[in-house]
Design a protein around this motif. Structure first.
Motif, mmCIF file in Angstrom:
data_model
loop_
_atom_site.group_PDB
_atom_site.id
_atom_site.type_symbol
_atom_site.label_atom_id
_atom_site.label_comp_id
_atom_site.label_asym_id
_atom_site.label_seq_id
_atom_site.Cartn_x
_atom_site.Cartn_y
_atom_site.Cartn_z
ATOM 1 N N GLN A 107 0.819 -1.200 0.000
ATOM 2 C CA GLN A 107 0.000 0.000 0.000
ATOM 3 C C GLN A 107 0.862 1.262 0.000
ATOM 4 N N GLU B 32 -7.385 1.458 -0.821
ATOM 5 C CA GLU B 32 -8.121 0.783 -1.900
ATOM 6 C C GLU B 32 -9.407 1.546 -2.201
ATOM 7 N N ARG C 220 0.229 -3.870 -6.721
ATOM 8 C CA ARG C 220 -0.941 -2.986 -6.739
ATOM 9 C C ARG C 220 -1.629 -3.094 -8.109
ATOM 10 N N GLY D 288 -6.526 -2.395 -4.927
ATOM 11 C CA GLY D 288 -5.956 -3.249 -3.891
ATOM 12 C C GLY D 288 -4.754 -4.051 -4.343
ATOM 13 N N THR E 114 -8.424 -7.660 2.117
ATOM 14 C CA THR E 114 -8.192 -6.338 2.674
ATOM 15 C C THR E 114 -8.147 -6.397 4.194
#
Length: 300
Positions: free
Chosen positions: A8, A14, A103, A124, A152
């Motif tokens: 991330q 996301e 990603r 995500g 997630t």
């Protein structure tokens, strides 16, 4: 050049949307302004953009079969030559080997019900579960990568729990699992048949709870390979040779001799192995020769 970040990007959760590739690049979510794959062969791939580029892409939401780059006519977008396992393609293969998260960004031009109506959306993290080569719709060799969604994890603000404790928690870091080892009834029977010894090297691993071996499917299960979970499609391997087999470092020839290991594959008299499945594995996972085939003729 900015340091490559896997995972991330702080400040861009996301679901974050972007109006342009320039905004994606500025945010660090996907640095290249043109290329669909961000990465290199040394470090791996950190992000990809799905923007309707390749006819062989398949987007199932939490599972994506992504076509590698190369071989397209820049004017028409038509595939006119074979792809090679280098550049961004090799970067994605590296991410598969290292278990690195990628990603995934979808663009509005990507023909999928999961694409945004406009601009781009960060959707995500995914892992590169598998990669192989195939002949695409246009008749040329392409590299394909199966990406699976990483569940997630809620942010600290979204979690519900007790108040902060007086003790400090041990530092944590995000990791991903490289392979899923399926252990079905068929797999257990094959492992028992070989007394948990690897069919390649004969190694039998013994732990406190008993012996350990892994069942390797010759033709992978599930789409797009559609291999069956049957004894003739299953091998008993040690973890090292299972990993080599999965990533094309171990190839079983028609006469059961091996490329990547010495000798011949050990086969129990009661274990029939499908030549068709072995041939499929060779055709899709053996590294192809880099000699390019001639481009297809076009007529006007």
């Amino acid at each position: 050049m900015a340091e490559r970040t896997f995972g991330q990007i702080p400040g861009y959760p996301e679901g974050t949307t972007f109006d342009s590739r320039a905004e994606l690049s500025e945010a660090g979510v996907h640095r290249p302004l043109m290329a669909g794959i961000s990465g290199n062969a040394r470090d791996g791939a950190d992000s990809i953009v799905l923007s309707g580029g390749y006819e062989d892409d398949k987007d199932l939401g939490d599972e994506i079969v992504y076509t590698g780059h190369g071989g397209r006519d820049p004017r028409t977008g038509v595939q006119v030559s074979d792809q090679a396992l280098r550049g961004g393609n090799l970067a994605l293969a590296k991410s598969s080997l290292e278990g690195l998260p990628v990603r995934v960004i979808r663009g509005s031009r990507h023909a999928s019900p999961y694409s945004p109506e406009s601009g781009y959306r960060y959707d995500g993290l995914y892992t590169v579960d598998d990669y192989w080569h195939d002949v695409g719709r246009s008749g040329f060799l392409i590299w394909r990568f199966r990406l699976l969604k990483v569940p997630t994890v809620p942010s600290a603000a979204e979690r519900v729990g007790e108040g902060r404790a007086d003790y400090s928690a041990a530092p944590r870091r995000e990791t991903t699992v490289l392979r899923v080892v399926r252990d079905t009834r068929q797999a257990r029977e094959i492992k028992a048949l070989y007394d948990y010894r690897c069919q390649v090297c004969g190694t039998r691993l013994e732990g406190p709870a008993g012996p350990y071996a892994e069942a390797a499917h010759i033709r992978p299960l599930g789409a797009p390979h559609d291999g069956p979970d049957t004894p003739d499609n299953t091998l008993c391997l040690c973890p090292n040779h299972h990993a080599l087999f999965d990533h094309g470092g171990l190839v079983i020839e028609e006469d059961l001799t091996m490329t990547g290991a010495e000798g011949r594959l050990t086969v129990h008299p009661r274990h029939r192995i499908s030549n068709e499945h072995l041939r499929y594995r060779r055709e899709h996972y053996r590294a192809p020769e880099e000699e390019p085939r001639p481009a297809a003729r076009t007529t006007t």
